[in-house]
Each structure stands twice: as structure tokens, then as C-alpha cells.
Motif scaffolding. Structure first.
Motif, PDB file in Angstrom:
ATOM      1  N   ILE A 236       0.866  -1.185   0.000  1.00 39.69           N
ATOM      2  CA  ILE A 236       0.000   0.000   0.000  1.00 39.69           C
ATOM      3  C   ILE A 236       0.900   1.232   0.000  1.00 39.69           C
ATOM      4  CG2 ILE A 236      -1.945  -1.146   1.135  1.00 39.69           C
ATOM      5  CD1 ILE A 236      -1.057   0.232   3.768  1.00 39.69           C
ATOM      6  N   TYR A 237       0.327   2.408  -0.113  1.00 37.53           N
ATOM      7  CA  TYR A 237       1.109   3.649  -0.116  1.00 37.53           C
ATOM      8  C   TYR A 237       2.328   3.540  -1.038  1.00 37.53           C
ATOM      9  CZ  TYR A 237      -1.646   5.506   3.771  1.00 37.53           C
ATOM     10  OH  TYR A 237      -2.661   5.982   4.562  1.00 37.53           O
ATOM     11  N   ALA A 238       2.093   3.209  -2.276  1.00 41.10           N
ATOM     12  CA  ALA A 238       3.158   3.124  -3.279  1.00 41.10           C
ATOM     13  C   ALA A 238       4.295   2.216  -2.807  1.00 41.10           C
ATOM     14  CB  ALA A 238       3.685   4.513  -3.648  1.00 41.10           C
ATOM     15  N   GLY A 239       3.941   1.168  -2.073  1.00 42.62           N
ATOM     16  CA  GLY A 239       4.958   0.218  -1.639  1.00 42.62           C
ATOM     17  C   GLY A 239       5.703   0.650  -0.386  1.00 42.62           C
ATOM     18  N   ASN A 240       5.273   1.724   0.243  1.00 42.08           N
ATOM     19  CA  ASN A 240       5.948   2.185   1.453  1.00 42.08           C
ATOM     20  C   ASN A 240       5.484   1.450   2.707  1.00 42.08           C
ATOM     21  OD1 ASN A 240       7.884   4.302   0.662  1.00 42.08           O
ATOM     22  ND2 ASN A 240       6.048   5.141  -0.301  1.00 42.08           N
ATOM     23  N   ALA A 241       4.496   0.613   2.546  1.00 47.81           N
ATOM     24  CA  ALA A 241       4.101  -0.280   3.633  1.00 47.81           C
ATOM     25  C   ALA A 241       3.563  -1.554   2.991  1.00 47.81           C
ATOM     26  CB  ALA A 241       3.035   0.369   4.512  1.00 47.81           C
ATOM     27  N   ILE A 242       3.739  -2.654   3.699  1.00 45.25           N
ATOM     28  CA  ILE A 242       3.255  -3.946   3.211  1.00 45.25           C
ATOM     29  C   ILE A 242       2.233  -4.434   4.229  1.00 45.25           C
ATOM     30  CG2 ILE A 242       3.932  -6.286   2.519  1.00 45.25           C
ATOM     31  CD1 ILE A 242       5.493  -4.159   0.981  1.00 45.25           C
ATOM     32  N   VAL A 243       1.038  -4.775   3.763  1.00 43.47           N
ATOM     33  CA  VAL A 243       0.042  -5.278   4.705  1.00 43.47           C
ATOM     34  C   VAL A 243      -0.202  -6.767   4.502  1.00 43.47           C
ATOM     35  CG1 VAL A 243      -1.235  -3.167   5.210  1.00 43.47           C
ATOM     36  CG2 VAL A 243      -1.838  -4.491   3.180  1.00 43.47           C
ATOM     37  N   THR A 244      -0.563  -7.404   5.611  1.00 41.93           N
ATOM     38  CA  THR A 244      -0.973  -8.800   5.570  1.00 41.93           C
ATOM     39  C   THR A 244      -2.492  -8.817   5.650  1.00 41.93           C
ATOM     40  OG1 THR A 244       1.062  -9.427   6.684  1.00 41.93           O
ATOM     41  CG2 THR A 244      -0.730 -11.038   6.716  1.00 41.93           C
ATOM     42  N   VAL A 245      -3.120  -9.445   4.670  1.00 43.59           N
ATOM     43  CA  VAL A 245      -4.577  -9.410   4.548  1.00 43.59           C
ATOM     44  C   VAL A 245      -5.124 -10.828   4.570  1.00 43.59           C
ATOM     45  CG1 VAL A 245      -6.506  -8.653   3.106  1.00 43.59           C
ATOM     46  CG2 VAL A 245      -4.356  -7.407   3.031  1.00 43.59           C
ATOM     47  N   ARG A 246      -6.180 -11.037   5.376  1.00 45.71           N
ATOM     48  CA  ARG A 246      -6.815 -12.352   5.404  1.00 45.71           C
ATOM     49  C   ARG A 246      -8.199 -12.256   4.774  1.00 45.71           C
ATOM     50  NH1 ARG A 246      -6.702 -13.450  10.620  1.00 45.71           N
ATOM     51  NH2 ARG A 246      -8.934 -13.059  10.883  1.00 45.71           N
ATOM     52  N   ALA A 247      -8.452 -13.136   3.825  1.00 47.06           N
ATOM     53  CA  ALA A 247      -9.738 -13.127   3.122  1.00 47.06           C
ATOM     54  C   ALA A 247     -10.794 -13.827   3.964  1.00 47.06           C
ATOM     55  CB  ALA A 247      -9.592 -13.834   1.778  1.00 47.06           C
ATOM     56  N   PRO A 248     -12.061 -13.496   3.754  1.00 52.64           N
ATOM     57  CA  PRO A 248     -13.135 -14.171   4.486  1.00 52.64           C
ATOM     58  C   PRO A 248     -13.152 -15.673   4.197  1.00 52.64           C
ATOM     59  CG  PRO A 248     -14.009 -12.418   3.050  1.00 52.64           C
ATOM     60  CD  PRO A 248     -12.544 -12.494   2.801  1.00 52.64           C
ATOM     61  N   ALA A 249     -13.715 -16.442   5.131  1.00 51.54           N
ATOM     62  CA  ALA A 249     -13.668 -17.901   5.030  1.00 51.54           C
ATOM     63  C   ALA A 249     -14.491 -18.447   3.872  1.00 51.54           C
ATOM     64  CB  ALA A 249     -14.132 -18.517   6.341  1.00 51.54           C
ATOM     65  N   ASP A 250     -15.561 -17.745   3.509  1.00 52.64           N
ATOM     66  CA  ASP A 250     -16.350 -18.290   2.407  1.00 52.64           C
ATOM     67  C   ASP A 250     -16.427 -17.324   1.230  1.00 52.64           C
ATOM     68  OD1 ASP A 250     -18.829 -18.060   4.895  1.00 52.64           O
ATOM     69  OD2 ASP A 250     -18.230 -16.441   3.540  1.00 52.64           O
ATOM     70  N   GLY A 251     -16.898 -17.843   0.135  1.00 53.22           N
ATOM     71  CA  GLY A 251     -16.977 -17.042  -1.086  1.00 53.22           C
ATOM     72  C   GLY A 251     -15.674 -17.134  -1.843  1.00 53.22           C
ATOM     73  N   PRO A 252     -15.711 -16.812  -3.130  1.00 57.05           N
ATOM     74  CA  PRO A 252     -14.484 -16.866  -3.908  1.00 57.05           C
ATOM     75  C   PRO A 252     -13.502 -15.772  -3.477  1.00 57.05           C
ATOM     76  CG  PRO A 252     -16.278 -15.928  -5.204  1.00 57.05           C
ATOM     77  CD  PRO A 252     -16.881 -16.387  -3.913  1.00 57.05           C
ATOM     78  N   ILE A 253     -12.224 -16.060  -3.592  1.00 59.26           N
ATOM     79  CA  ILE A 253     -11.197 -15.046  -3.344  1.00 59.26           C
ATOM     80  C   ILE A 253     -10.772 -14.507  -4.703  1.00 59.26           C
ATOM     81  CG2 ILE A 253      -8.886 -14.586  -2.443  1.00 59.26           C
ATOM     82  CD1 ILE A 253      -9.327 -16.763  -0.368  1.00 59.26           C
ATOM     83  N   VAL A 254     -11.146 -13.267  -4.965  1.00 60.68           N
ATOM     84  CA  VAL A 254     -10.787 -12.642  -6.235  1.00 60.68           C
ATOM     85  C   VAL A 254      -9.579 -11.755  -5.978  1.00 60.68           C
ATOM     86  CG1 VAL A 254     -11.561 -11.111  -8.087  1.00 60.68           C
ATOM     87  CG2 VAL A 254     -13.188 -12.680  -7.012  1.00 60.68           C
ATOM     88  N   ALA A 255      -8.569 -11.869  -6.827  1.00 57.23           N
ATOM     89  CA  ALA A 255      -7.339 -11.109  -6.582  1.00 57.23           C
ATOM     90  C   ALA A 255      -6.603 -10.814  -7.870  1.00 57.23           C
ATOM     91  CB  ALA A 255      -6.421 -11.897  -5.644  1.00 57.23           C
ATOM     92  N   THR A 256      -5.769  -9.770  -7.812  1.00 58.82           N
ATOM     93  CA  THR A 256      -4.789  -9.564  -8.873  1.00 58.82           C
ATOM     94  C   THR A 256      -3.411  -9.848  -8.298  1.00 58.82           C
ATOM     95  OG1 THR A 256      -4.543  -7.195  -8.401  1.00 58.82           O
ATOM     96  CG2 THR A 256      -6.177  -7.808 -10.076  1.00 58.82           C
ATOM     97  N   VAL A 257      -2.508 -10.255  -9.170  1.00 64.25           N
ATOM     98  CA  VAL A 257      -1.179 -10.690  -8.760  1.00 64.25           C
ATOM     99  C   VAL A 257      -0.135  -9.689  -9.248  1.00 64.25           C
ATOM    100  CG1 VAL A 257       0.558 -12.502  -9.062  1.00 64.25           C
ATOM    101  CG2 VAL A 257      -1.872 -13.109  -8.782  1.00 64.25           C
ATOM    102  N   ARG A 258       0.658  -9.195  -8.308  1.00 65.53           N
ATOM    103  CA  ARG A 258       1.737  -8.265  -8.663  1.00 65.53           C
ATOM    104  C   ARG A 258       2.803  -9.066  -9.415  1.00 65.53           C
ATOM    105  NH1 ARG A 258       6.576  -6.473  -6.396  1.00 65.53           N
ATOM    106  NH2 ARG A 258       6.949  -4.222  -6.553  1.00 65.53           N
ATOM    107  N   VAL A 259       2.842  -8.912 -10.718  1.00 64.63           N
ATOM    108  CA  VAL A 259       3.631  -9.835 -11.529  1.00 64.63           C
ATOM    109  C   VAL A 259       5.136  -9.708 -11.294  1.00 64.63           C
ATOM    110  CG1 VAL A 259       1.910 -10.317 -13.292  1.00 64.63           C
ATOM    111  CG2 VAL A 259       3.346  -8.310 -13.536  1.00 64.63           C
ATOM    112  N   ALA A 260       5.594  -8.523 -10.838  1.00 64.22           N
ATOM    113  CA  ALA A 260       7.031  -8.363 -10.598  1.00 64.22           C
ATOM    114  C   ALA A 260       7.498  -9.211  -9.421  1.00 64.22           C
ATOM    115  CB  ALA A 260       7.373  -6.891 -10.356  1.00 64.22           C
ATOM    116  N   SER A 261       6.556  -9.718  -8.609  1.00 65.36           N
ATOM    117  CA  SER A 261       6.932 -10.515  -7.439  1.00 65.36           C
ATOM    118  C   SER A 261       7.081 -12.008  -7.743  1.00 65.36           C
ATOM    119  CB  SER A 261       5.876 -10.364  -6.330  1.00 65.36           C
ATOM    120  OG  SER A 261       5.768  -9.022  -5.936  1.00 65.36           O
ATOM    121  N   PHE A 262       6.730 -12.426  -8.949  1.00 62.19           N
ATOM    122  CA  PHE A 262       6.734 -13.863  -9.259  1.00 62.19           C
ATOM    123  C   PHE A 262       7.461 -14.142 -10.563  1.00 62.19           C
ATOM    124  CE2 PHE A 262       3.121 -12.937  -6.589  1.00 62.19           C
ATOM    125  CZ  PHE A 262       3.184 -13.936  -5.621  1.00 62.19           C
ATOM    126  N   ARG A 263       8.222 -15.229 -10.587  1.00 63.54           N
ATOM    127  CA  ARG A 263       8.869 -15.660 -11.827  1.00 63.54           C
ATOM    128  C   ARG A 263       7.852 -16.423 -12.670  1.00 63.54           C
ATOM    129  NH1 ARG A 263      12.353 -19.663 -10.818  1.00 63.54           N
ATOM    130  NH2 ARG A 263      11.461 -19.790  -8.747  1.00 63.54           N
TER     131      ARG A 263
END
Ligand SMILES: Cc1cc2nc3c(=O)[nH]c(=O)nc-3n(C[C@H](O)[C@H](O)[C@H](O)COP(=O)(O)OP(=O)(O)OC[C@H]3O[C@@H](n4cnc5c(N)ncnc54)[C@H](O)[C@@H]3O)c2cc1C
Lengths: 314, 250
Positions: free
Chosen positions: A129-156
Motif C-alpha cells: 500500500i502507499y506506493a509500496g511504502n508499507a506492506i500489509v498482511t490481509v486475510r480473506a473471508p472464510a467463504d466465497g471466492p477469493i478474487v485477486a490480482t497478482v503483482r507480476v514483478a513478485s513472481f517468476r
């Protein structure tokens, strides 16, 4: 049942590298299976390429004329129609994924996690968050689909050595006609794509003009590098918008980033945090970019670049 | 077009150096400068220009947040907005809940266009405009760098990774602004004085009957790994040597 659906990004003839990176992220979920959905028109080659991505179980090819261009309003209802079979619905955090995925999430009545940079567990993720000046840990709710986008620079990217099945898929989603593609203006030549380039040469306001950017192109071509720019260089009209690196441009992770005449504003640095080695050339010894550069040289870029060109490439 | 609804968010000013609190419970926001999210300011500027060109008749600014957001709405009014609405909430609202609330505002106000910034520079989510468009079942034109009004539709140029994409969207629609859409005007002192006289309508967030309890649990805030300062070299030869040492032979 804990499976993943990935929305592929492609240009009609080949997959965008962000898809293979999104698959890498999905592998960390330890899910039962990973499916990739390809939306397009005349996309057999793209679907076949997706089937080769390591770790993918099944490719769903949704081939119809309406999908010829990646319009979020058209694609999102089709993704939403496929989603009930999945616990995860992921897309790349590129302009394509950023456009489509929140629309999918809202249609499914769930929130979205943007820019996953690390998977901590099946429902817990890290994101900047904040242009990468902080990193948050987020937990998704237990039910329902988890919809997300993936920061591609973080993965090979995963390798293209797999052999998934390709299935033709259709949905009964009603597709709107209120959004119509007109054209894509794109003048990316044959230089390497910024998001996959090993080496990136980048210029800022200090380059001074469109014409003088030729110096950077010449250097880049000499060493097979991609070319990037700061927002100031784009705003000044030196280069097109697709070359912008940073918070609002591309987030890249080359092995080597060479910055010329870029001061190092936080919004720019956000885009290069994952670069292997950062080299900065700036005539101002107090430029903030020197605070994070691995190798810094105080100097005039117009003197440095021609000399570098002589030393590089023999 | 008649009405344009612009959605603003109050955020930590983009010039502030962000620090994570020592107990990792959040980032420091006490005593720091707050502003309109820069992308939202651009959205508002675009709406004002459309009205000034006679292509719209009314510009309404809406924000969701604490009473402190009045300050940003005042700035919006000083820039030239006709009306301002504060949807008051004592807790942070996630993008989906914000979109649900904004949809209620749309049902009440019937705008022809909803203009938002493409992302807020605090949570960097980049979701609200897209979600609002989905819930409204209307077109979205995200990351706009140019906007042309035609009869009943908009032609929007969008900044995408491959270059510039042009699309047509029928009205009503949702547009999210990118940085190059325009350069917002400076607010002049007389406008600030005049804006003080305009009233801000306040609506309690609970009155919409939308559940705005956060769905996601944020369990930790951490400072990012810092990239240390490297070495300085004196000349190009030194630079080439340093690169070689790191294994680059170019
Ligand atoms: C919401 C928001 C989002 C933003 N997103 C981005 C983004 O995605 N990407 C981005 O880059 N910026 C972004 N910015 C802008 C950012 O804040 C800076 O304004 C921008 O990065 C500055 O670009 P620059 O370094 O090229 O220009 P400047 O800051 O003007 O720096 C130019 C540098 O060139 C040096 N120089 C001049 N002449 C020479 C020479 N002959 N030789 C060597 N050095 C020379 C100068 O010493 C100076 O350090 C954003 C800003 C905001 C508010």
C-alpha cells in the motif's frame, strides 16, 4: 474443492508473460487444480500456449467474436459465470487485470485483493500500500471466492513445459453492447517488453527532449535492453505512456536497471524495487535516487552514455 | 449531459513520507497533511472543464469518510463544484462497500457520468470505479487520459500497458482518471472564501442500509525491505568495473 481459475492476458496471438507469473503465484496456494480461462476470438494458438504452462490442469477457451478485444464489461460477466466452480479467481495486476478483475469481484458480490506479492497461506496474503511504502498482511473471508490480482514483478514465470487439456467453454452470460472497442494505438517496436526485459535503460526529465531519447535507444539496442522512462519524461512528450515506470506505470523487475536523469521520486522507485541491480547517473549528487542505487555516478548523462556505449557490446 | 458525480477520497498527501507505526498497527496519519487523492482531483478537474465547455450542467462531489473530509469537499467546492455531499462514516470503508454506497447515491442523483480517480494513493486498490460500474450495470472506461463527449456516448482514450486504447461507452457510464487526463487548477483565495458559504450536505452512512463492515482482516503493517545505499563510482570506467564485479558483461 479448492481450485483456481486464472484469467489469461494475451494479445490475440500470444500470451502475455504476466499469465505465467500469475500461475506461479497460484501454485503457492496448494490448490487442487489450476485452470486458465482464455477469452478471445480465434485463440487456438493462445490456448495451446496456455496449456503448456507448467502446473496448469485445464485451459478453458472461450472463443467468440465479442471477445476479440479485452473489454472489461464484456469479459467480466463471463468470468463471473465460470467462477462458482472455484475458490480462487486470479488475474495479473496489469492494466488488463486491473480493469477486469474488480468488475468480476463486484458481480460475485465479494471484495478483491489487489497486487498480491506473497501468498502466506490459503487465505492470507501480503500486498503493498502507499506506493509500496508499507506492506500489509490481509486475510480473506472464510467463504466465497477469493478474487485477486497478482503483482507480476513478485513472481517468476512458470516454464512452458506442461501439457494441460484444452476445452471449449461457453457461458450463458448476457454480453453488453454499451462498450465498444475503437482502436489500440501502440508503437512498441521490437525492443524487449519492459515487464520481461533482463536489462532496462530508463530516462527522465534530464534527457531533455524526444530527440535526445535516441541516445538511450541506441544504448539499449547495443545491449538488447528495454527502454523505460519517468512520468516527467512521458508528461513532457519525450516518450509514449506505455514506457512509464512507477506507481502509475509499470512495476518491473529486470536484473539491471540503468537510470539516466531520473531524480528518484518515491512514485518512480515503487516501480523498480524488485530490480536486481540499480545504476543511477545524475548530475546532482544529492538526487534521492543515489540513496537506493547499487552503483551511482555523478555526471552528465550526455557525456556518460556515449562513453558507455563504446565500452558495452565490444 | 446534465449531472456529473465526482467521487473524492481524503488521503495522506502524496508528498508525505509514509512511516509504519512501531507496533505495526497501521501507518502514521496523525499530524500529517491530508489532501484530495490526486487522481480524484484530476477527475474533478475534468468534470469542471466539461461543465465550463457547456457539456454538463452540474458537478456534484461526494466523499465517504469522517467529518474531517469536509476540508477536502471545501477544496472541491473552491475548485468549482456546485454541490458537495459527505457520507459520514467513522470507520474505513472497503472498495466494494464504497461502490455499494455510491450506487445508492447514483440512484438518488441520477448522474449521466460518474468520474473517479483510478486509484487512491493510500490503499492503492484500483477497484472502486470498476465495482461501481459493475453494480450499476453500466460501462466503465478506466485509466482515462482523454475524454470526448458525443451524442449519448463518450469516446475515451485509456492508458494501457500496450499503449493507448480508444473505446466508446454509452452514457450513463463510469470513468476513472489517469494522471495525464489534465492538470488540475490552482484554487484561488477568493474561491476559497466563496466556498465557505456553500453548504455541505451530510448523510449518515448507516442510513443507506448497506453493510459496510470490512470483509478482509488486515493483520499486520510492515515497513518494506529497504534497499541499502550502494557504492559511488567516479567515472564510466569505474561504472563498468562495478558492473563486471556484479557479473554483468554487457
Ligand atoms: C499520484 C502520483 C503518481 C505518480 N506516478 C509516477 C510514476 O508512475 N512514475 C514516475 O516516474 N513518476 C510518477 N510520479 C511523479 C513523480 O513524483 C516525479 O515527479 C517524477 O518521477 C519525476 O521524474 P524525473 O525524475 O524524470 O524528473 P525530475 O524530478 O525533474 O528529475 C530530473 C533529474 O534529471 C537530472 N538531470 C538533469 N539534467 C541532467 C544531465 N544532463 N545529466 C544527468 N542528470 C541530469 C536532475 O539532476 C534531476 O535529478 C507520480 C506523482 C504522483 C503525484
Amino acid at each position: 474443492m479448492k481450485s483456481v481459475l486464472i484469467v489469461a492476458e494475451h494479445d490475440g496471438s500470444a500470451l502475455n508473460p504476466s499469465t505465467a507469473k500469475t500461475v506461479r503465484c497460484a501454485q503457492a496456494l496448494a490448490a487442487d487444480s489450476i485452470d486458465v480461462a482464455v477469452f478471445g476470438s480465434g485463440i487456438d494458438a493462445v490456448a495451446a500456449q496456455a496449456a503448456r504452462l507448467n502446473g496448469v490442469n485445464r485451459v478453458l477457451s472461450v472463443d467468440r467474436a465479442e471477445n476479440a478485444h479485452p473489454l472489461a464489461a464484456v469479459i467480466a460477466p463471463q468470468v463471473a459465470a465460470l467462477a462458482p466452480d472455484y475458490r480462487y479467481v486470479f488475474g495479473p495486476s496489469t492494466t488488463f487485470g486491473k480493469d477486469v478483475m474488480p468488475r468480476v469481484a463486484a458481480l460475485l458480490g465479494v471484495g478483491q485483493i489487489s497486487d498480491i506479492m506473497e501468498v502466506l497461506s490459503a487465505d492470507t496474503f501480503q500486498r503493498p500500500i502507499y506506493a509500496g511504502n508499507a506492506i500489509v498482511t490481509v486475510r480473506a473471508p472464510a467463504d466465497g471466492p477469493i478474487v485477486a490480482t497478482v503483482r507480476v514483478a513478485s513472481f517468476r514465470a512458470v516454464a512452458e513445459d506442461g501439457s494441460a487439456s484444452v476445452e471449449t467453454a461457453t457461458t450463458d452470460a448476457t454480453l453488453p453492447t454499451h462498450t465498444r472497442f475503437v482502436e489500440l494505438q501502440s508503437d512498441t517496436g521490437d525492443r524487449p517488453d519492459l515487464q520481461v526485459a533482463n536489462v532496462v535503460v530508463s530516462g527522465g526529465r534530464g534527457v531533455g527532449s524526444k530527440e535526445k531519447f535516441d541516445l538511450l535507444y541506441a544504448l539499449a539496442d547495443r545491449i538488447g535492453a528495454g527502454v523505460g522512462a519517468s512520468r516527467a519524461a512521458v508528461d513532457a512528450g519525450y516518450v509514449p505512456n506505455d514506457m512509464q515506470v512507477g506507481q502509475t506505470g509499470k512495476i518491473i523487475s529486470p536484473n539491471l536497471y540503468l537510470a539516466f536523469g531520473i531524480s528518484g521520486a518515491i512514485q518512480h522507485l515503487t516501480g523498480i524495487k524488485d530490480a536486481g541491480t540499480i545504476v543511477a547517473v545524475n548530475k546532482d549528487p544529492d538526487a534521492p535516487i543515489f540513496e537506493i542505487a547499487d552503483i551511482g555516478l555523478v555526471g552528465d548523462l550526455f557525456a556518460v552514455i556515449p562513453e558507455l556505449e563504446k565500452q558495452f557490446g565490444g | 449531459m446534465e449531472k456529473i458525480m465526482v467521487c473524492l477520497k481524503r488521503v495522506v498527501d502524496y508528498n508525505v513520507r509514509i512511516r509504519v507505526k512501531p507496533d505495526q498497527s497501521g501507518v502514521v496519519t496523525e499530524g500529517v497533511k491530508m489532501s484530495i487523492n490526486p487522481f480524484d482531483e484530476i477527475a474533478l478537474e475534468e468534470a469542471l472543464r466539461l461543465r465550463e465547455q457547456g457539456k454538463a450542467t452540474e458537478v456534484l462531489v461526494v466523499t465517504i469518510g469522517s467529518a474531517d473530509c469536509q476540508q477536502q469537499l471545501r477544496t472541491g467546492l473552491a475548485m468549482g463544484a456546485d454541490r458537495a455531499v459527505l457520507i459520514e462514516s467513522d470507520h474505513d470503508v472497503e472498495p466494494l462497500a464504497a461502490a455499494r454506497i455510491l450506487l445508492k447515491m447514483i440512484e438518488k442523483e441520477n448522474p449521466d457520468l460518474a468520474l473517479l480517480g483510478k486509484q487512491a494513493i493510500d490503499d492503492d486498490c484500483n477497484q472502486t470505479a470498476q465495482m461501481l460500474a459493475a453494480l450499476w450495470d453500466r460501462p466503465q472506461a478506466t485509466f482515462a487520459s482523454k475524454l470526448e463527449v458525443n451524442d449519448g456516448s463518450l469516446r475515451v482514450t485509456r492508458e494501457v500497458d500496450a499503449g493507448l486504447e480508444v473505446i466508446d461507452v454509452d452514457l450513463p457510464a463510469v470513468v476513472s482518471s489517469d494522471l495525464r487526463l489534465n492538470e488540475p487548477r490552482y484554487v484561488k483565495l477568493p474561491d476559497i472564501m466563496k466556498a465557505k458559504k456553500k453548504s455541505i450536505e451530510t448523510i449518515a452512512i448507516d442510513s443507506f442500509g448497506v453493510d459496510t463492515t470490512p470483509a478482509f482482516a488486515v493483520t499486520e503493517y510492515a515497513a518494506p525491505p529497504v534497499r541499502g545505499k550502494g557504492i559511488m563510482v567516479d567515472d564510466v570506467a569505474g561504472l563498468v568495473d562495478a558492473l563486471k564485479e556484479k557479473g554483468f558483461s554487457l
